[in-house]
Design a protein around this motif. Structure first.
Motif, short mmCIF file in Angstrom:
data_model
loop_
_atom_site.label_atom_id
_atom_site.label_comp_id
_atom_site.label_asym_id
_atom_site.label_seq_id
_atom_site.Cartn_x
_atom_site.Cartn_y
_atom_site.Cartn_z
N ASP A 119 0.84 -1.20 0.00
CA ASP A 119 0.00 0.00 0.00
C ASP A 119 0.88 1.25 0.00
O ASP A 119 1.98 1.25 0.55
CB ASP A 119 -0.97 0.01 1.18
CG ASP A 119 -0.30 0.04 2.54
OD1 ASP A 119 0.26 1.09 2.91
OD2 ASP A 119 -0.34 -0.98 3.25
N ASP B 90 -6.11 9.86 -5.64
CA ASP B 90 -7.14 9.70 -4.61
C ASP B 90 -6.92 10.66 -3.44
O ASP B 90 -7.29 10.35 -2.30
CB ASP B 90 -7.15 8.26 -4.11
CG ASP B 90 -7.65 7.29 -5.16
OD1 ASP B 90 -8.86 7.34 -5.49
OD2 ASP B 90 -6.85 6.50 -5.67
N GLN C 58 -3.64 3.38 -1.10
CA GLN C 58 -4.28 2.36 -1.90
C GLN C 58 -3.31 1.21 -2.12
O GLN C 58 -2.09 1.35 -1.92
CB GLN C 58 -4.74 2.94 -3.26
CG GLN C 58 -5.71 4.11 -3.16
CD GLN C 58 -7.09 3.69 -2.69
OE1 GLN C 58 -7.39 2.52 -2.50
NE2 GLN C 58 -7.97 4.66 -2.50
N THR D 73 -6.63 -0.82 -6.01
CA THR D 73 -7.84 -0.27 -5.36
C THR D 73 -8.04 1.22 -5.62
O THR D 73 -8.90 1.83 -4.99
CB THR D 73 -7.79 -0.52 -3.84
OG1 THR D 73 -6.65 0.17 -3.29
CG2 THR D 73 -7.70 -1.99 -3.52
N CYS D 74 -7.26 1.82 -6.52
CA CYS D 74 -7.43 3.25 -6.79
C CYS D 74 -8.87 3.53 -7.25
O CYS D 74 -9.46 2.76 -8.01
CB CYS D 74 -6.45 3.72 -7.86
SG CYS D 74 -4.75 3.91 -7.25
N ASN E 2 -7.09 1.87 1.95
CA ASN E 2 -7.06 0.44 1.71
C ASN E 2 -5.62 -0.04 1.87
O ASN E 2 -4.74 0.35 1.07
CB ASN E 2 -7.59 0.12 0.31
CG ASN E 2 -9.02 0.61 0.14
OD1 ASN E 2 -9.95 0.01 0.67
ND2 ASN E 2 -9.21 1.71 -0.58
N SER F 251 -9.63 -2.08 5.20
CA SER F 251 -10.16 -0.84 4.65
C SER F 251 -11.00 -0.12 5.70
O SER F 251 -11.70 -0.76 6.49
CB SER F 251 -11.02 -1.13 3.41
OG SER F 251 -11.59 0.06 2.91
#
Length: 382
Positions: A72, A78, A83, A98-99, A105, A121
């Motif tokens: 991460d 974001d 992410q 996970t963007c 996250n 998350s």
């Protein structure tokens, strides 16, 4: 002071050492029987090389073939929220998984089959429950064009955090707060009612008045590495045998970073020193300090200095301190590590305060004359 003392006493008294489960023992023995035993590696005290894989990143996780590193890191697209990303070691190619998803996250953990990951998350947090974190499951097949945003696994109020995929490819272990105290729990991932859900949750370790979280499972499912104590300070690393119900302390100045190799016989454990002023508080206040520590860790490192111990998990006292270069040992705190399946190298994340870059991912190549290798063809056929 009286309130904290009563709270610590209540948390300690309410905790009970989990009794060994016959059903869990059967599952763990089955997993152990399917793991190929490999020769123990023979390595020098100093690493062969140290390479910076990326400036920025924490909590690395390797796929079983050691091809990809999941981690991460802040995502500019974001708004700087953390992410989960994927880095291919050979080419350096990166992809954000996970963007575009809400919240932070973090802490990816890849399963033994290399087809799924579980992560933490806070996308379900609210003003009433600002420390609400849940577990999410995502597919990571390399041919998937569109990244999987993840499906929610846990639904209990309060923090469900620090997920570790294991034991085996279909169970997940994590830290959960219940009635003000922290536990290490595990459950099986199942499909049902048109979706994915967790089976019955079982308690593997009780924190009592201390904070506690899982760090890593051995691949043979016979040892669970947990860290406990004051989350602002250096932690106590403990190896727990869920079958026998026994625990063995192996380090008093541990970081929240450790892993085993492909057959679970070789252990890598990161050590650190306390940095934050709250680190002087006793371990029995860990249950009360944990929410504050979680919020603080999003802004700054909680510890400093990096050490690495590598050795046989059956004799953790024999684990040798790796002779890291000064620019690695003094750079910052360990922020997670992953061990290559053949024990040839370690993916190590570091964090520091007061300088840029404040994070980095390293690949530490060990100088080994014998690696813990095993034939891949028979394993794949079986």
């Amino acid at each position: 002071v009286a309130a904290l003392g009563l709270g610590a006493a209540a948390a300690a008294l309410a905790a009970r050492t989990p009794e060994p489960s016959v059903r869990l023992a059967s599952v763990l023995y089955t997993i152990d029987a399917g793991v190929v035993t490999r020769p123990l590696p023979v390595c020098d005290a100093a690493p062969r090389s140290v390479t910076v894989l990326r400036e920025g990143g924490a909590h690395p996780a390797l796929t079983p073939d050691d091809r990809f590193v999941y981690f991460d890191a802040p995502s500019p697209a974001d708004g700087g929220r953390r992410q989960i990303h994927r880095l291919e070691r050979s080419s350096g190619e990166q992809r954000c998984i996970t963007c575009g998803q809400p919240g932070y996250n973090v802490r990816p953990s890849v399963n033994a089959a290399g087809i799924a990951m579980v992560f933490e998350s806070d996308r379900d947090a609210s003003w009433r429950r600002p420390d609400e974190t849940e577990l999410y499951l995502a597919g990571i097949a390399t041919r998937t064009d569109a990244p999987d945003p993840g499906r929610r696994l846990s639904f209990s109020p309060g923090p469900d955090a620090h997920p570790v995929f294991g034991p085996g490819p279909q169970m997940v272990t994590w830290s959960r707060r219940t009635a003000g105290r922290y536990q290490v729990v595990a459950a099986t991932i199942r499909s049902g009612h048109g979706g994915i859900l967790l089976g019955k949750t079982g308690v593997l370790a009780e924190g009592g008045a201390q904070w506690i979280a899982p760090v890593a499972w051995s691949a043979d499912a016979r040892r669970l590495l947990v860290a406990r104590g004051n989350p602002f300070a250096a932690l106590r690393a403990v190896l727990r045998d869920p079958v026998e119900g026994e625990s063995e302390p192996i380090a008093e100045e541990a970081a929240l970073a450790g892993a085993t190799n492909g057959d679970g016989a070789w252990l890598a454990l990161a050590t650190a020193r306390s940095r934050h002023a709250a680190g002087v508080a006793p371990r029995v206040l860990g249950f009360a300090l944990a929410p504050w520590a979680h919020a603080t860790a999003l802004r700054e490192p909680l510890r400093q200095h990096t050490g690495l111990r590598v050795g046989p998990i059956a004799s953790p006292a024999e684990a040798a301190q790796l002779a890291l270069p000064d620019d690695v040992a003094d750079w910052g705190e360990p922020a997670g590590l992953a061990f290559a399946s053949d024990a040839s190298g370690i993916a190590l994340a570091q964090r520091r305060a007061g300088a840029e870059p404040n994070e980095r991912l390293l690949w530490i190549e060990l100088a080994c004359s014998q690696l813990a290798t095993a034939p891949r063809e028979p394993v794949a056929a079986r």
